[in-house]
Design a protein around this motif. Sequence first.
Motif, PDB file in Angstrom:
ATOM      1  N   ASN A 116       0.830  -1.205   0.000  1.00  0.00           N
ATOM      2  CA  ASN A 116       0.000   0.000   0.000  1.00  0.00           C
ATOM      3  C   ASN A 116       0.867   1.260   0.000  1.00  0.00           C
ATOM      4  OD1 ASN A 116      -2.270   1.593   0.098  1.00  0.00           O
ATOM      5  ND2 ASN A 116      -2.468   1.486   2.310  1.00  0.00           N
ATOM      6  N   ALA A 117       1.965   1.217   0.799  1.00  0.00           N
ATOM      7  CA  ALA A 117       2.864   2.363   0.848  1.00  0.00           C
ATOM      8  C   ALA A 117       3.542   2.587  -0.518  1.00  0.00           C
ATOM      9  CB  ALA A 117       3.911   2.163   1.938  1.00  0.00           C
ATOM     10  N   ASN A 118       3.969   1.468  -1.136  1.00  0.00           N
ATOM     11  CA  ASN A 118       4.602   1.581  -2.460  1.00  0.00           C
ATOM     12  C   ASN A 118       3.626   2.143  -3.487  1.00  0.00           C
ATOM     13  OD1 ASN A 118       6.974   0.534  -1.427  1.00  0.00           O
ATOM     14  ND2 ASN A 118       6.437  -1.581  -1.954  1.00  0.00           N
ATOM     15  N   LEU A 119       2.368   1.639  -3.426  1.00  0.00           N
ATOM     16  CA  LEU A 119       1.365   2.119  -4.369  1.00  0.00           C
ATOM     17  C   LEU A 119       1.059   3.598  -4.118  1.00  0.00           C
ATOM     18  CD1 LEU A 119      -0.525   1.313  -6.646  1.00  0.00           C
ATOM     19  CD2 LEU A 119      -2.206   0.643  -4.931  1.00  0.00           C
ATOM     20  N   HIS A 120       1.031   3.960  -2.846  1.00  0.00           N
ATOM     21  CA  HIS A 120       0.777   5.369  -2.508  1.00  0.00           C
ATOM     22  C   HIS A 120       1.898   6.261  -3.040  1.00  0.00           C
ATOM     23  CE1 HIS A 120       0.685   8.967   0.131  1.00  0.00           C
ATOM     24  NE2 HIS A 120      -0.636   8.819   0.015  1.00  0.00           N
ATOM     25  N   ASP A 121       3.149   5.785  -2.914  1.00  0.00           N
ATOM     26  CA  ASP A 121       4.281   6.552  -3.465  1.00  0.00           C
ATOM     27  C   ASP A 121       4.158   6.705  -4.977  1.00  0.00           C
ATOM     28  OD1 ASP A 121       5.295   6.806  -0.942  1.00  0.00           O
ATOM     29  OD2 ASP A 121       6.683   5.101  -1.130  1.00  0.00           O
ATOM     30  N   SER A 122       3.736   5.598  -5.631  1.00  0.00           N
ATOM     31  CA  SER A 122       3.592   5.665  -7.095  1.00  0.00           C
ATOM     32  C   SER A 122       2.519   6.670  -7.483  1.00  0.00           C
ATOM     33  CB  SER A 122       3.236   4.276  -7.640  1.00  0.00           C
ATOM     34  OG  SER A 122       4.263   3.350  -7.360  1.00  0.00           O
ATOM     35  N   VAL A 123       1.384   6.633  -6.724  1.00  0.00           N
ATOM     36  CA  VAL A 123       0.300   7.577  -7.022  1.00  0.00           C
ATOM     37  C   VAL A 123       0.756   9.013  -6.789  1.00  0.00           C
ATOM     38  CG1 VAL A 123      -1.989   8.341  -6.277  1.00  0.00           C
ATOM     39  CG2 VAL A 123      -1.517   5.899  -6.588  1.00  0.00           C
ATOM     40  N   GLU A 124       1.528   9.213  -5.711  1.00  0.00           N
ATOM     41  CA  GLU A 124       2.030  10.558  -5.423  1.00  0.00           C
ATOM     42  C   GLU A 124       2.966  11.041  -6.534  1.00  0.00           C
ATOM     43  OE1 GLU A 124       1.414  12.747  -3.135  1.00  0.00           O
ATOM     44  OE2 GLU A 124      -0.123  11.547  -2.143  1.00  0.00           O
ATOM     45  N   LYS A 125       3.851  10.141  -6.994  1.00  0.00           N
ATOM     46  CA  LYS A 125       4.774  10.518  -8.069  1.00  0.00           C
ATOM     47  C   LYS A 125       4.006  10.847  -9.355  1.00  0.00           C
ATOM     48  CE  LYS A 125       8.716   7.865  -6.341  1.00  0.00           C
ATOM     49  NZ  LYS A 125       9.636   6.732  -6.601  1.00  0.00           N
ATOM     50  N   GLU A 126       2.985  10.001  -9.652  1.00  0.00           N
ATOM     51  CA  GLU A 126       2.211  10.231 -10.872  1.00  0.00           C
ATOM     52  C   GLU A 126       1.449  11.559 -10.781  1.00  0.00           C
ATOM     53  OE1 GLU A 126      -1.239   8.001 -13.545  1.00  0.00           O
ATOM     54  OE2 GLU A 126      -0.359   7.039 -11.779  1.00  0.00           O
ATOM     55  N   SER A 127       0.883  11.813  -9.591  1.00  0.00           N
ATOM     56  CA  SER A 127       0.154  13.077  -9.410  1.00  0.00           C
ATOM     57  C   SER A 127       1.101  14.266  -9.549  1.00  0.00           C
ATOM     58  CB  SER A 127      -0.516  13.072  -8.040  1.00  0.00           C
ATOM     59  OG  SER A 127      -1.150  14.305  -7.800  1.00  0.00           O
ATOM     60  N   THR A 128       2.295  14.129  -8.963  1.00  0.00           N
ATOM     61  CA  THR A 128       3.276  15.218  -9.074  1.00  0.00           C
ATOM     62  C   THR A 128       3.673  15.459 -10.526  1.00  0.00           C
ATOM     63  OG1 THR A 128       4.123  14.664  -6.877  1.00  0.00           O
ATOM     64  CG2 THR A 128       5.521  16.014  -8.282  1.00  0.00           C
ATOM     65  N   GLU A 129       3.857  14.369 -11.279  1.00  0.00           N
ATOM     66  CA  GLU A 129       4.244  14.498 -12.686  1.00  0.00           C
ATOM     67  C   GLU A 129       3.128  15.159 -13.500  1.00  0.00           C
ATOM     68  OE1 GLU A 129       6.681  14.201 -16.021  1.00  0.00           O
ATOM     69  OE2 GLU A 129       7.087  14.015 -13.873  1.00  0.00           O
ATOM     70  N   LYS A 130       1.858  14.768 -13.183  1.00  0.00           N
ATOM     71  CA  LYS A 130       0.733  15.377 -13.899  1.00  0.00           C
ATOM     72  C   LYS A 130       0.654  16.874 -13.609  1.00  0.00           C
ATOM     73  CE  LYS A 130      -2.263  11.354 -14.378  1.00  0.00           C
ATOM     74  NZ  LYS A 130      -3.566  10.747 -14.007  1.00  0.00           N
ATOM     75  N   LYS A 131       0.884  17.236 -12.334  1.00  0.00           N
ATOM     76  CA  LYS A 131       0.851  18.654 -11.975  1.00  0.00           C
ATOM     77  C   LYS A 131       1.966  19.421 -12.705  1.00  0.00           C
ATOM     78  CE  LYS A 131      -1.215  18.054  -7.393  1.00  0.00           C
ATOM     79  NZ  LYS A 131      -0.998  18.175  -5.940  1.00  0.00           N
ATOM     80  N   ARG A 132       3.157  18.770 -12.762  1.00  0.00           N
ATOM     81  CA  ARG A 132       4.275  19.436 -13.470  1.00  0.00           C
ATOM     82  C   ARG A 132       3.944  19.647 -14.944  1.00  0.00           C
ATOM     83  NH1 ARG A 132       8.460  18.353 -16.566  1.00  0.00           N
ATOM     84  NH2 ARG A 132       7.893  16.150 -16.712  1.00  0.00           N
ATOM     85  N   LEU A 133       3.381  18.603 -15.593  1.00  0.00           N
ATOM     86  CA  LEU A 133       3.025  18.728 -17.008  1.00  0.00           C
ATOM     87  C   LEU A 133       1.935  19.778 -17.213  1.00  0.00           C
ATOM     88  CD1 LEU A 133       3.035  14.964 -18.050  1.00  0.00           C
ATOM     89  CD2 LEU A 133       4.731  16.703 -18.629  1.00  0.00           C
ATOM     90  N   SER A 134       0.983  19.811 -16.264  1.00  0.00           N
ATOM     91  CA  SER A 134      -0.087  20.809 -16.375  1.00  0.00           C
ATOM     92  C   SER A 134       0.481  22.225 -16.277  1.00  0.00           C
ATOM     93  CB  SER A 134      -1.123  20.563 -15.284  1.00  0.00           C
ATOM     94  OG  SER A 134      -2.117  21.544 -15.328  1.00  0.00           O
ATOM     95  N   ARG A 135       1.431  22.424 -15.340  1.00  0.00           N
ATOM     96  CA  ARG A 135       2.036  23.762 -15.221  1.00  0.00           C
ATOM     97  C   ARG A 135       2.811  24.123 -16.486  1.00  0.00           C
ATOM     98  NH1 ARG A 135       3.138  21.956  -9.893  1.00  0.00           N
ATOM     99  NH2 ARG A 135       5.274  21.398 -10.528  1.00  0.00           N
TER     100      ARG A 135
END
Length: 237
Positions: free
Chosen positions: A171-190
């Motif tokens: 669950n922690a690993n999956l949460h890290d992956s989701v956080e990384k993906e969300s961060t990447e999406k935010k970066r691309l959006s900016r």
Amino acid sequence: MATLHEECEIKNKTVMHKLLKLTSHFVVLLCLRADLRKAHEQQKLLLEEDFEKLRLSLQDQVDTLTFQNQSLKDKAKRFEEALRRSTDEQIIDALAPYQHIEKDLKSLKEVVEMKNQQIHQQEKKISDLEKVAQKNVFLEEKIQVLQQQNEDMKARIEMNLAASRQLTEENANLHDSVEKESTEKKRLSRNNEELLWLLQTSPLMSPASSPLHRSSFSTSPIYSHPLQVVVHFIIFL
């Protein structure tokens, strides 16, 4: 994912509650077995002491009765000798010691009956102790079964804890992956917002040079600036 983790937590709490309840029963049974064993030993000691006292008392009475029997034999012998002498005076003297013999025999009979009752009571106590001992054996067997169930429960808890730790790690690993993906999406959006802003504020971009304007006249647009290429790419995305 969160629901699976919560289910694991609930299962762990349920198992721990059952283990605590089983352990509590196990401790109560151990205390009961210790108390029963102590009471059994104390009662056995008291019975042995009472039995020894009764044996000594009966032995004294047997010795007394033996002595009295021997005395009676001696008196009977003297009586027979007196009869052989055939004198009235000797017969009276010989019968004098036997005037209370019936009363003495009745008293002795009552004593023997009382001692027989005491022996019967002691035998009943010994029988009760044997029943208690059998009950203790049953309790010890039950305690062994509970101990085995306790060991099995501990093994299942260890397995559940290992599975829970593994699920927590996943669950922690999956949460890290989701956080990384969300961060990447935010970066691309900016980045996209910055590009759109640059395109909108650039003086090189005019309606006549817009790719949309040129597409109405030609199927193969020709761009005069690299920013137009980026705009075209973003629009067709």
